[in-house]
Write an enzyme that holds these catalytic residues in place. Sequence first.
Site, PDB file in Angstrom:
ATOM      1  N   GLY A 221       0.147   0.754  -3.603  1.00  0.00           N
ATOM      2  CA  GLY A 221      -1.108  -0.366  -4.570  1.00  0.00           C
ATOM      3  C   GLY A 221      -2.471  -0.689  -3.539  1.00  0.00           C
ATOM      4  O   GLY A 221      -2.864   1.029  -3.185  1.00  0.00           O
TER       5      GLY A 221
ATOM      6  N   HIS B  21      -6.357   7.021  -6.524  1.00  0.00           N
ATOM      7  CA  HIS B  21      -4.875   6.913  -7.251  1.00  0.00           C
ATOM      8  C   HIS B  21      -5.154   6.958  -8.963  1.00  0.00           C
ATOM      9  O   HIS B  21      -4.378   8.087  -9.270  1.00  0.00           O
ATOM     10  CB  HIS B  21      -4.550   5.418  -7.494  1.00  0.00           C
TER      11      HIS B  21
ATOM     12  N   GLN C  74       7.411   2.738   6.691  1.00  0.00           N
ATOM     13  CA  GLN C  74       6.465   3.370   6.976  1.00  0.00           C
ATOM     14  C   GLN C  74       5.444   3.233   8.379  1.00  0.00           C
ATOM     15  O   GLN C  74       4.197   3.503   8.564  1.00  0.00           O
ATOM     16  CB  GLN C  74       5.952   4.343   6.318  1.00  0.00           C
TER      17      GLN C  74
ATOM     18  N   LYS D  64      -5.969  13.956   0.552  1.00  0.00           N
ATOM     19  CA  LYS D  64      -6.709  13.033   1.366  1.00  0.00           C
ATOM     20  C   LYS D  64      -5.534  13.005   2.172  1.00  0.00           C
ATOM     21  O   LYS D  64      -5.484  13.413   3.663  1.00  0.00           O
ATOM     22  CB  LYS D  64      -7.258  12.034   0.986  1.00  0.00           C
TER      23      LYS D  64
ATOM     24  N   GLN E 168       1.180  14.433   4.658  1.00  0.00           N
ATOM     25  CA  GLN E 168       1.943  13.774   3.557  1.00  0.00           C
ATOM     26  C   GLN E 168       2.997  14.303   2.486  1.00  0.00           C
ATOM     27  O   GLN E 168       3.667  14.392   2.333  1.00  0.00           O
ATOM     28  CB  GLN E 168       2.110  12.638   3.151  1.00  0.00           C
TER      29      GLN E 168
ATOM     30  N   SER F 268      -7.254   3.103   0.408  1.00  0.00           N
ATOM     31  CA  SER F 268      -6.825   1.502   0.305  1.00  0.00           C
ATOM     32  C   SER F 268      -7.325   0.829   1.340  1.00  0.00           C
ATOM     33  O   SER F 268      -8.109  -0.264   1.625  1.00  0.00           O
ATOM     34  CB  SER F 268      -6.058   1.430  -0.342  1.00  0.00           C
ATOM     35  N   ARG F 269      -7.399   1.445   2.145  1.00  0.00           N
ATOM     36  CA  ARG F 269      -7.846   1.196   3.667  1.00  0.00           C
ATOM     37  C   ARG F 269      -9.480   1.465   4.574  1.00  0.00           C
ATOM     38  O   ARG F 269      -9.994   0.423   4.749  1.00  0.00           O
ATOM     39  CB  ARG F 269      -7.258   1.369   5.363  1.00  0.00           C
TER      40      ARG F 269
HETATM   41  O1  PAF Z   1       1.009   7.525   0.217  1.00  0.00           O
HETATM   42  C1  PAF Z   1       1.447   6.347  -0.026  1.00  0.00           C
HETATM   43  O2  PAF Z   1       0.431   5.971  -0.957  1.00  0.00           O
HETATM   44  C2  PAF Z   1       2.513   6.665   0.951  1.00  0.00           C
HETATM   45  O3  PAF Z   1       2.749   7.617   1.660  1.00  0.00           O
HETATM   46  C3  PAF Z   1       3.448   7.051  -0.726  1.00  0.00           C
HETATM   47  C4  PAF Z   1       4.092   7.950  -0.525  1.00  0.00           C
HETATM   48  C5  PAF Z   1       3.307   6.019  -1.547  1.00  0.00           C
HETATM   49  C6  PAF Z   1       4.561   6.540   0.514  1.00  0.00           C
HETATM   50  O4  PAF Z   1       4.880   4.635  -0.022  1.00  0.00           O
END
Ligand code: PAF
Length: 286
Positions: free
Chosen positions: A31, A37, A61, A149, A153, A186-187
Amino acid sequence: MRIIRTVRSMKRWSTDSQLRGDKIGFIPTMGALHAGHQSLLQRARRTCDRVVASLFVNPLQFGPAEDLTQYPRKLKQDIALCRQEGVDLLFIPSSQEIYPDDFQTIVMVAELSQRWEGQERPTHFQGVGTIVTKLLNLVRPHRAFFGQKDYQQALLVQRLVKDLSLPVKIVMCPTIRENDGLALSSRNTYLSREQREQATVLYSALKAGKAAIKKGMRSAGQICQIMKRLITNKHIMTIDYLAVCHPLTLEPLTSINGQVILLGALRLGNIRLIDNLLVHAPQDCS
Ligand code: PAF
């Protein structure tokens, strides 16, 4: 746009879509959606029949001292943006729905999750691995879209999909930046005005590293020095890492040949910024 909140309905929707033969594109998010996004949603819209997004702030996480409770939550705006971008289905499960009381399983990618971000955030990637695996199993997309970014991940998700033979293609999409180069996150809303001004130094450092490689410098140590030198005393920040790495294993390199990834993480007070740049260094023919 349909909104689903339960695992049961989500499973039923994906089974029906599979039976119809629809090509499903999936964008998992926590979100507080922004233009980064949006670009993922648009890429999915262009290349798939059905677009599914999820909004779930994944507690697994976040470390115990991290920002789980402060993490920005903008449900109304997020729903409106998904609708505007033509999302077909928005999955918004509760924590209890995803992690019922008897939940026990963790998905961990052994080596990749230990490096760089994993050093600073020891349980972060097992949280990411677990939620992404669960969401991919529920949505059963043909393609899932992740931003560059969060390079580590995206790489880790590609690894787990390959290792577990999950039937999905992971698409890594370019980082979206502000006009001054700051990577969208988002941060970023946590940054004060002064911190926001200083934050651009991370991208400047990575660009300086890239420029040196393009000019022919091949020593990773020297490239790191060039990047570090840009972060001077006038910046109220600490460097978590600035590194030149192999683009698939994220191992730090000593000399550069072919494709490399420059990784950086800085800390402004208790706000962390991460960014990266892929650079192609032409092979040394001498
Ligand atoms: O990148 C993110 O926003 C999160 O790490 C994800 C991939 C939605 C997993 O919670």
